[in-house]
Design a protein around this motif. Sequence first.
Motif, mmCIF file in Angstrom:
data_model
loop_
_atom_site.group_PDB
_atom_site.id
_atom_site.type_symbol
_atom_site.label_atom_id
_atom_site.label_comp_id
_atom_site.label_asym_id
_atom_site.label_seq_id
_atom_site.Cartn_x
_atom_site.Cartn_y
_atom_site.Cartn_z
ATOM 1 N N GLN A 54 33.544 47.648 48.203
ATOM 2 C CA GLN A 54 33.073 48.973 48.624
ATOM 3 C C GLN A 54 31.921 48.833 49.616
ATOM 4 O O GLN A 54 31.877 49.524 50.641
ATOM 5 N N GLU A 55 30.990 47.948 49.316
ATOM 6 C CA GLU A 55 29.833 47.758 50.191
ATOM 7 C C GLU A 55 30.246 47.218 51.560
ATOM 8 O O GLU A 55 29.619 47.524 52.570
ATOM 9 N N LEU A 56 31.304 46.410 51.564
ATOM 10 C CA LEU A 56 31.763 45.795 52.807
ATOM 11 C C LEU A 56 32.876 46.597 53.470
ATOM 12 O O LEU A 56 33.607 46.091 54.312
ATOM 13 N N ASN A 57 33.037 47.841 53.029
ATOM 14 C CA ASN A 57 34.003 48.761 53.629
ATOM 15 C C ASN A 57 35.430 48.231 53.599
ATOM 16 O O ASN A 57 36.156 48.290 54.599
ATOM 17 N N GLY A 58 35.812 47.682 52.446
ATOM 18 C CA GLY A 58 37.192 47.237 52.279
ATOM 19 C C GLY A 58 37.502 45.894 52.916
ATOM 20 O O GLY A 58 38.649 45.461 52.928
#
Length: 201
Positions: free
Chosen positions: A181-185
């Motif tokens: 989630q933090e790395l946008n998928g």
Amino acid sequence: MAGLSDDDEKELLIRLTEGDSLAFEALYHRHKRRIFYNLLKLVHVYAVAEELHQEVFLKVWEHRAAVDPERPLGAYLSRIARNLAVDFYRRAASDEKLREQLLVEADRRYETNESLERTERSERLHERLWQAIEKLPPQRQKVFTLCKLEGKSYRNIALLLGVSVGTIKDHMAKASRFLKQELNGMDLVLTVFLLISYLLR
């Protein structure tokens, strides 16, 4: 504690110089994560980083009377950490077996001929991933680092931390979901691989 203002920190530093253990604890919690991951980037070995991390703050406490409240503690801690990392490599140089391992690792690093564009991309990914990892709860950070960066099995980590394999699996599942989630998928496996490659340069 990360939300402390500079004035708050100055007050804590004054109390530290007077031997206030609670002030020391507050300062420790404010700076511990950044200093630990800085050390990990310098020495690449989790156990060594942990040992040096403890030594950094032990030195601060032992020399608390000499701490200057007018100067940022972060810079002081970083300087101690760098010096301890240098000392570690000096000690390693006198150990024949470890010296050989370091020479092999050096050969591996210099054999890599990455383009500037890929290097810059790796550095950006490295920074993004570390920032995301630092947001994990402390125990989950430790589990993730031991598993993904040191390559330890769930069973070995469970034995090391004195918990069940199921607990380790739960930590890893939650850490992976959070980091994606933090790395946008972004592909987490690829990102960790690039991080390891970056650290071993």
